[in-house]
Design a protein around this motif. Structure first.
Motif, PDB file in Angstrom:
ATOM      1  N   GLU A  47     -31.818 -75.716 -15.661  1.00 46.07           N
ATOM      2  CA  GLU A  47     -32.363 -75.145 -16.891  1.00 46.07           C
ATOM      3  C   GLU A  47     -33.790 -75.650 -17.069  1.00 46.07           C
ATOM      4  O   GLU A  47     -34.099 -76.776 -16.684  1.00 46.07           O
ATOM      5  N   GLY A  48     -34.635 -74.810 -17.661  1.00 42.16           N
ATOM      6  CA  GLY A  48     -36.000 -75.264 -17.897  1.00 42.16           C
ATOM      7  C   GLY A  48     -36.921 -74.152 -18.338  1.00 42.16           C
ATOM      8  O   GLY A  48     -36.466 -73.077 -18.761  1.00 42.16           O
ATOM      9  N   PHE A  49     -38.221 -74.415 -18.214  1.00 43.32           N
ATOM     10  CA  PHE A  49     -39.274 -73.492 -18.646  1.00 43.32           C
ATOM     11  C   PHE A  49     -40.173 -73.175 -17.451  1.00 43.32           C
ATOM     12  O   PHE A  49     -40.528 -74.068 -16.680  1.00 43.32           O
TER      13      PHE A  49
ATOM     14  N   ILE B  86     -38.183 -60.757 -13.578  1.00 43.42           N
ATOM     15  CA  ILE B  86     -38.170 -61.295 -14.941  1.00 43.42           C
ATOM     16  C   ILE B  86     -38.951 -62.603 -15.019  1.00 43.42           C
ATOM     17  O   ILE B  86     -39.745 -62.821 -15.946  1.00 43.42           O
ATOM     18  N   ILE B  87     -38.764 -63.472 -14.033  1.00 40.90           N
ATOM     19  CA  ILE B  87     -39.492 -64.749 -14.028  1.00 40.90           C
ATOM     20  C   ILE B  87     -40.980 -64.506 -13.838  1.00 40.90           C
ATOM     21  O   ILE B  87     -41.818 -65.166 -14.478  1.00 40.90           O
TER      22      ILE B  87
ATOM     23  N   HIS C 168     -32.738 -66.685 -25.043  1.00 39.89           N
ATOM     24  CA  HIS C 168     -33.230 -66.050 -26.280  1.00 39.89           C
ATOM     25  C   HIS C 168     -33.712 -64.633 -25.959  1.00 39.89           C
ATOM     26  O   HIS C 168     -34.917 -64.358 -25.988  1.00 39.89           O
ATOM     27  N   PRO C 169     -32.784 -63.729 -25.643  1.00 41.31           N
ATOM     28  CA  PRO C 169     -33.185 -62.378 -25.221  1.00 41.31           C
ATOM     29  C   PRO C 169     -33.978 -61.609 -26.266  1.00 41.31           C
ATOM     30  O   PRO C 169     -34.807 -60.771 -25.920  1.00 41.31           O
ATOM     31  N   LYS C 170     -33.733 -61.888 -27.545  1.00 39.16           N
ATOM     32  CA  LYS C 170     -34.455 -61.158 -28.593  1.00 39.16           C
ATOM     33  C   LYS C 170     -35.961 -61.374 -28.489  1.00 39.16           C
ATOM     34  O   LYS C 170     -36.758 -60.469 -28.762  1.00 39.16           O
TER      35      LYS C 170
ATOM     36  N   ILE D 252     -34.775 -70.961 -19.813  1.00 37.96           N
ATOM     37  CA  ILE D 252     -33.907 -70.116 -18.999  1.00 37.96           C
ATOM     38  C   ILE D 252     -32.954 -71.017 -18.214  1.00 37.96           C
ATOM     39  O   ILE D 252     -33.190 -72.222 -18.077  1.00 37.96           O
ATOM     40  N   ALA D 253     -31.871 -70.439 -17.733  1.00 36.62           N
ATOM     41  CA  ALA D 253     -30.913 -71.180 -16.914  1.00 36.62           C
ATOM     42  C   ALA D 253     -30.699 -70.401 -15.623  1.00 36.62           C
ATOM     43  O   ALA D 253     -30.634 -69.164 -15.629  1.00 36.62           O
TER      44      ALA D 253
END
Length: 213
Positions: free
Chosen positions: A41-43, A17-18, A80-82, A30-31
């Motif tokens: 947590e971060g981007f 996923i990453i 934010h899975p959507k 993401i966490a």
């Protein structure tokens, strides 16, 4: 229900996923919980492989930079899975959720407007039932948009321009994988509009149409 789309998600490793987030340049928070108990947590900033290990670089909202081994992740939380529905469902959801829908009639009107730009008649060879899904109609619009962008590339030189003038009709139909061929003055395109569209569709169109011409 509001969360029904989640039922279409497929189990995947946090590492995959990453990787997908980095490749698709998704700047979403993401966490992570690491195996040593550390919570971050971060981007996603970068992902790189070194020999047998894969490392990631994360940026926090406080502009701190974190580095860690992807194999050390025990839990990945998507906030934010959507916004990641396409990749999290492995294509079962064909496009981002929440886009402005288009009706079948609006699609037909829009397609007619594109005929002047493509300099050809556009035939959508679909059964009415195949366009009942909102995502299918939006995908159909994206196909024509990518086709128009491809046309602009093809006609940049005199040879491409002359070849495109021989196309009088563009017929789009359902196919399991992308197919492009020319029969007489008809350019036939087969594509699956109910699934996620191929990446870089515009470039694929350029390659396949130039071969067909």
């Amino acid at each position: 229900m509001e969360t029904d789309y989640i039922n279409q998600f497929k189990a995947q490793s946090p590492s995959v996923i990453i990787h997908n987030m980095f490749r698709e340049k998704k700047q979403l928070p993401i966490a992570l919980s690491l195996k040593n108990g550390v919570y971050i947590e971060g981007f996603v900033v970068d992902v790189a492989k070194e020999e047998y290990q894969t490392f990631a670089c994360l940026r926090t909202e406080e502009q701190e930079v974190l580095f860690f081994d992807l194999q050390e992740i025990s839990v990945l939380r998507i906030k934010h899975p959507k916004k990641m529905a396409v990749s999290l469902s492995k294509g079962s959801i064909s496009r981002p959720i929440g886009e402005e829908p288009i009706s079948a009639l609006q699609l037909k009107r829009w397609v007619l407007e594109q005929e002047a730009l493509l300099e050809a008649t556009i035939n959508l060879s679909f059964e009415s039932s195949e366009l009942q899904e909102a995502n299918a109609r939006l995908n159909c619009k994206d196909v024509i948009t990518s086709l128009l962008k491809a046309k602009h590339q093809i006609v940049e030189d005199e040879m491409g321009l002359e070849a495109w003038k021989n196309i009088k009709t563009i017929a789009v139909s359902i196919a399991e994988k992308l197919e492009v061929n020319k029969e007489g003055d008809v350019l036939k395109i087969g594509i699956e509009i109910h699934k996620v569209l191929p990446k870089e569709l515009e470039n694929l169109f350029v390659e396949k149409i130039e071969k067909a011409l």
